[in-house]
Design a protein around this motif. Structure first.
Motif, PDB file in Angstrom:
ATOM      1  N   GLY A   1       0.742  -1.160  -0.357  1.00  0.00           N
ATOM      2  CA  GLY A   1       0.028   0.288  -0.045  1.00  0.00           C
ATOM      3  C   GLY A   1       1.030   1.062   0.157  1.00  0.00           C
ATOM      4  O   GLY A   1       0.350   1.967  -0.911  1.00  0.00           O
ATOM      5  N   MET A   2       1.818   0.715   0.746  1.00  0.00           N
ATOM      6  CA  MET A   2       2.782   2.643   0.685  1.00  0.00           C
ATOM      7  C   MET A   2       3.175   2.665  -0.963  1.00  0.00           C
ATOM      8  O   MET A   2       3.051   3.997  -0.473  1.00  0.00           O
ATOM      9  CB  MET A   2       3.990   1.826   2.143  1.00  0.00           C
ATOM     10  N   ILE A   3       4.283   1.554  -1.149  1.00  0.00           N
ATOM     11  CA  ILE A   3       4.140   1.715  -2.631  1.00  0.00           C
ATOM     12  C   ILE A   3       3.420   2.434  -3.468  1.00  0.00           C
ATOM     13  O   ILE A   3       3.546   3.829  -4.280  1.00  0.00           O
ATOM     14  CB  ILE A   3       4.910   0.675  -2.944  1.00  0.00           C
ATOM     15  N   LEU A   4       2.370   1.782  -3.350  1.00  0.00           N
ATOM     16  CA  LEU A   4       1.225   2.875  -4.673  1.00  0.00           C
ATOM     17  C   LEU A   4       0.963   3.891  -4.459  1.00  0.00           C
ATOM     18  O   LEU A   4       0.954   4.611  -5.016  1.00  0.00           O
ATOM     19  CB  LEU A   4       0.055   1.368  -4.683  1.00  0.00           C
ATOM     20  N   ALA A   5       0.415   4.115  -2.856  1.00  0.00           N
ATOM     21  CA  ALA A   5       0.505   5.428  -2.913  1.00  0.00           C
ATOM     22  C   ALA A   5       1.853   6.241  -3.263  1.00  0.00           C
ATOM     23  O   ALA A   5       1.058   7.527  -3.781  1.00  0.00           O
ATOM     24  CB  ALA A   5      -0.082   5.371  -1.229  1.00  0.00           C
ATOM     25  N   ALA A   6       2.810   5.625  -3.412  1.00  0.00           N
ATOM     26  CA  ALA A   6       4.429   6.908  -2.992  1.00  0.00           C
ATOM     27  C   ALA A   6       4.339   6.420  -5.214  1.00  0.00           C
ATOM     28  O   ALA A   6       4.023   7.768  -5.360  1.00  0.00           O
ATOM     29  CB  ALA A   6       5.363   5.905  -3.055  1.00  0.00           C
ATOM     30  N   VAL A   7       3.815   5.923  -5.556  1.00  0.00           N
ATOM     31  CA  VAL A   7       3.297   5.929  -7.461  1.00  0.00           C
ATOM     32  C   VAL A   7       3.050   7.150  -8.106  1.00  0.00           C
ATOM     33  O   VAL A   7       2.753   7.553  -8.045  1.00  0.00           O
ATOM     34  CB  VAL A   7       3.429   4.888  -7.434  1.00  0.00           C
ATOM     35  N   ALA A   8       1.169   7.101  -6.880  1.00  0.00           N
ATOM     36  CA  ALA A   8       0.014   7.574  -7.158  1.00  0.00           C
ATOM     37  C   ALA A   8       0.679   8.991  -6.940  1.00  0.00           C
ATOM     38  O   ALA A   8       0.229  10.158  -7.926  1.00  0.00           O
ATOM     39  CB  ALA A   8      -0.669   7.643  -6.650  1.00  0.00           C
ATOM     40  N   LEU A   9       1.680   9.401  -6.091  1.00  0.00           N
ATOM     41  CA  LEU A   9       1.900  10.905  -5.512  1.00  0.00           C
ATOM     42  C   LEU A   9       2.773  11.117  -6.863  1.00  0.00           C
ATOM     43  O   LEU A   9       3.022  12.412  -6.702  1.00  0.00           O
ATOM     44  CB  LEU A   9       2.751  10.914  -3.470  1.00  0.00           C
ATOM     45  N   LEU A  10       3.392  10.353  -6.394  1.00  0.00           N
ATOM     46  CA  LEU A  10       4.719  10.720  -7.545  1.00  0.00           C
ATOM     47  C   LEU A  10       4.120  11.311  -8.923  1.00  0.00           C
ATOM     48  O   LEU A  10       5.489  11.987  -9.852  1.00  0.00           O
ATOM     49  CB  LEU A  10       5.984   9.685  -7.349  1.00  0.00           C
ATOM     50  N   ARG A  11       3.317  10.470  -9.391  1.00  0.00           N
ATOM     51  CA  ARG A  11       2.568  10.911 -10.860  1.00  0.00           C
ATOM     52  C   ARG A  11       2.369  12.104 -10.395  1.00  0.00           C
ATOM     53  O   ARG A  11       2.392  12.701 -11.949  1.00  0.00           O
ATOM     54  CB  ARG A  11       1.560   9.357 -11.077  1.00  0.00           C
ATOM     55  N   HIS A  12       1.480  12.273  -9.675  1.00  0.00           N
ATOM     56  CA  HIS A  12       0.907  13.329  -9.401  1.00  0.00           C
ATOM     57  C   HIS A  12       2.187  14.838  -9.634  1.00  0.00           C
ATOM     58  O   HIS A  12       1.635  15.994 -10.055  1.00  0.00           O
ATOM     59  CB  HIS A  12       0.275  14.010  -8.210  1.00  0.00           C
ATOM     60  N   LYS A  13       2.653  14.768  -8.494  1.00  0.00           N
ATOM     61  CA  LYS A  13       3.762  15.466  -8.314  1.00  0.00           C
ATOM     62  C   LYS A  13       5.534  15.022  -7.689  1.00  0.00           C
ATOM     63  O   LYS A  13       5.696  14.373  -7.563  1.00  0.00           O
ATOM     64  CB  LYS A  13       3.268  16.293  -6.840  1.00  0.00           C
ATOM     65  N   PRO A  14       5.687  15.416  -9.512  1.00  0.00           N
ATOM     66  CA  PRO A  14       7.339  14.800  -9.278  1.00  0.00           C
ATOM     67  C   PRO A  14       8.349  14.571  -8.178  1.00  0.00           C
ATOM     68  O   PRO A  14       8.921  13.952  -7.951  1.00  0.00           O
ATOM     69  CB  PRO A  14       7.248  15.292 -10.836  1.00  0.00           C
ATOM     70  N   LYS A  15       8.035  16.234  -8.249  1.00  0.00           N
ATOM     71  CA  LYS A  15       9.241  17.065  -6.856  1.00  0.00           C
ATOM     72  C   LYS A  15       8.555  16.679  -5.112  1.00  0.00           C
ATOM     73  O   LYS A  15       8.369  18.779  -5.288  1.00  0.00           O
ATOM     74  CB  LYS A  15       9.766  18.080  -7.881  1.00  0.00           C
ATOM     75  N   PRO A  16       7.837  16.319  -4.815  1.00  0.00           N
ATOM     76  CA  PRO A  16       6.576  16.457  -3.903  1.00  0.00           C
ATOM     77  C   PRO A  16       7.788  17.268  -2.762  1.00  0.00           C
ATOM     78  O   PRO A  16       9.108  16.668  -1.945  1.00  0.00           O
ATOM     79  CB  PRO A  16       6.196  14.823  -3.396  1.00  0.00           C
ATOM     80  N   THR A  17       7.128  17.671  -2.592  1.00  0.00           N
ATOM     81  CA  THR A  17       7.302  18.062  -1.023  1.00  0.00           C
ATOM     82  C   THR A  17       7.457  17.532   0.580  1.00  0.00           C
ATOM     83  O   THR A  17       6.429  16.583   0.180  1.00  0.00           O
ATOM     84  CB  THR A  17       7.058  20.014  -0.399  1.00  0.00           C
ATOM     85  N   ASP A  18       8.079  17.956   1.961  1.00  0.00           N
ATOM     86  CA  ASP A  18       7.463  17.026   2.703  1.00  0.00           C
ATOM     87  C   ASP A  18       6.309  17.769   3.080  1.00  0.00           C
ATOM     88  O   ASP A  18       5.639  16.388   3.498  1.00  0.00           O
ATOM     89  CB  ASP A  18       8.649  17.877   4.049  1.00  0.00           C
ATOM     90  N   ALA A  19       5.121  18.292   2.913  1.00  0.00           N
ATOM     91  CA  ALA A  19       4.011  18.498   2.845  1.00  0.00           C
ATOM     92  C   ALA A  19       3.249  17.664   1.963  1.00  0.00           C
ATOM     93  O   ALA A  19       1.808  17.176   2.389  1.00  0.00           O
ATOM     94  CB  ALA A  19       3.608  20.259   2.786  1.00  0.00           C
ATOM     95  N   ASP A  20       3.403  17.877   0.648  1.00  0.00           N
ATOM     96  CA  ASP A  20       2.966  16.695  -0.178  1.00  0.00           C
ATOM     97  C   ASP A  20       3.441  15.345   0.177  1.00  0.00           C
ATOM     98  O   ASP A  20       2.308  14.641  -0.037  1.00  0.00           O
ATOM     99  CB  ASP A  20       3.889  17.006  -1.646  1.00  0.00           C
ATOM    100  N   ILE A  21       4.231  15.313   0.680  1.00  0.00           N
ATOM    101  CA  ILE A  21       4.080  13.710   1.201  1.00  0.00           C
ATOM    102  C   ILE A  21       3.638  13.275   1.811  1.00  0.00           C
ATOM    103  O   ILE A  21       3.191  12.289   2.855  1.00  0.00           O
ATOM    104  CB  ILE A  21       5.748  13.288   1.295  1.00  0.00           C
ATOM    105  N   ASP A  22       3.296  14.640   3.285  1.00  0.00           N
ATOM    106  CA  ASP A  22       2.860  14.241   4.882  1.00  0.00           C
ATOM    107  C   ASP A  22       1.282  13.704   3.847  1.00  0.00           C
ATOM    108  O   ASP A  22       0.370  12.940   4.366  1.00  0.00           O
ATOM    109  CB  ASP A  22       2.695  15.247   5.385  1.00  0.00           C
ATOM    110  N   ALA A  23       0.910  15.242   3.312  1.00  0.00           N
ATOM    111  CA  ALA A  23      -0.983  14.931   2.701  1.00  0.00           C
ATOM    112  C   ALA A  23      -0.828  13.725   2.094  1.00  0.00           C
ATOM    113  O   ALA A  23      -2.185  12.748   2.339  1.00  0.00           O
ATOM    114  CB  ALA A  23      -1.136  16.179   1.870  1.00  0.00           C
ATOM    115  N   ALA A  24      -0.584  13.404   1.350  1.00  0.00           N
ATOM    116  CA  ALA A  24      -0.460  11.949   0.358  1.00  0.00           C
ATOM    117  C   ALA A  24      -0.419  10.954   1.262  1.00  0.00           C
ATOM    118  O   ALA A  24      -0.833   9.803   1.004  1.00  0.00           O
ATOM    119  CB  ALA A  24       0.067  12.422  -0.740  1.00  0.00           C
TER     120      ALA A  24
END
Ligand code: FES
Ligand code: FES
Length: 167
Positions: free
Chosen positions: A103-126
């Protein structure tokens, strides 16, 4: 007979309309990489992607799905673990027991597709998935490795090599 498009294959199965997607994936299609943790949309262990969006499959009834939607489980992310997110996870030894990690990996895949350079806040939110082993710091670091094109050096975690050296 209902059909779902799972990992690029249209699959037939038998289940009631209110059956959660998780149980079709695990018990009928044998895709046991998707885990059952809480059953109430809290932990994220059951996360899959539906048309690229992370979804908690334990609370997604079959009646809301059609074969027009593309479902991806951890088994479908890559044939050999070569997806950049999987490679970063391996490079940083992110998993402990591993139960939450699909689940962690798939959530990260979705985040990185949406935001290729996520901030800490982006990561916390996703990344709202729960890990009982406390891998959160390494999850964050691995996401940053992917954002940096696979470069592990800025991740803040030393990588220990077989010869004892670290980078
Ligand atoms: S098992 Fe689905 S969110 Fe916990
Ligand atoms: S690695 Fe054990 S629950 Fe996350």
């Amino acid at each position: 007979m209902p059909k779902l498009n799972v990992n690029g294959v249209v699959c037939d199965f038998e289940a009631e309309d209110d059956t959660p997607l998780l149980w079709v994936l695990r018990e009928q299609l044998g895709l046991t990489g998707t885990k059952y943790g809480c059953g109430i949309a809290q932990c994220g262990a059951c996360t899959v992607l539906i048309d690229g969006v992370p979804v908690r499959s334990c609370v997604r009834p079959l009646a809301t799905l059609s074969a027009a939607e593309k479902i991806v489980t951890i088994e479908g992310l890559s044939p050999d673990g070569s997806h950049p997110v999987q490679q970063a996870w391996a490079a940083l030894d992110v998993p402990q027991c591993g139960f939450c990690q699909s689940g962690m990996i798939l959530a990260a895949v979705a985040l990185l597709r949406h935001k290729p350079k996520p901030t800490d806040a982006d990561i916390d939110a996703a990344m709202t998935n729960i890990c009982r082993c406390g891998t959160y710091n390494r999850v964050r670091a691995a996401i940053k490795v992917v954002a940096n094109g696979g470069d592990t050096r800025p991740a803040g975690l030393a990588i220990r090599h077989a010869d004892g050296s670290t980078t």
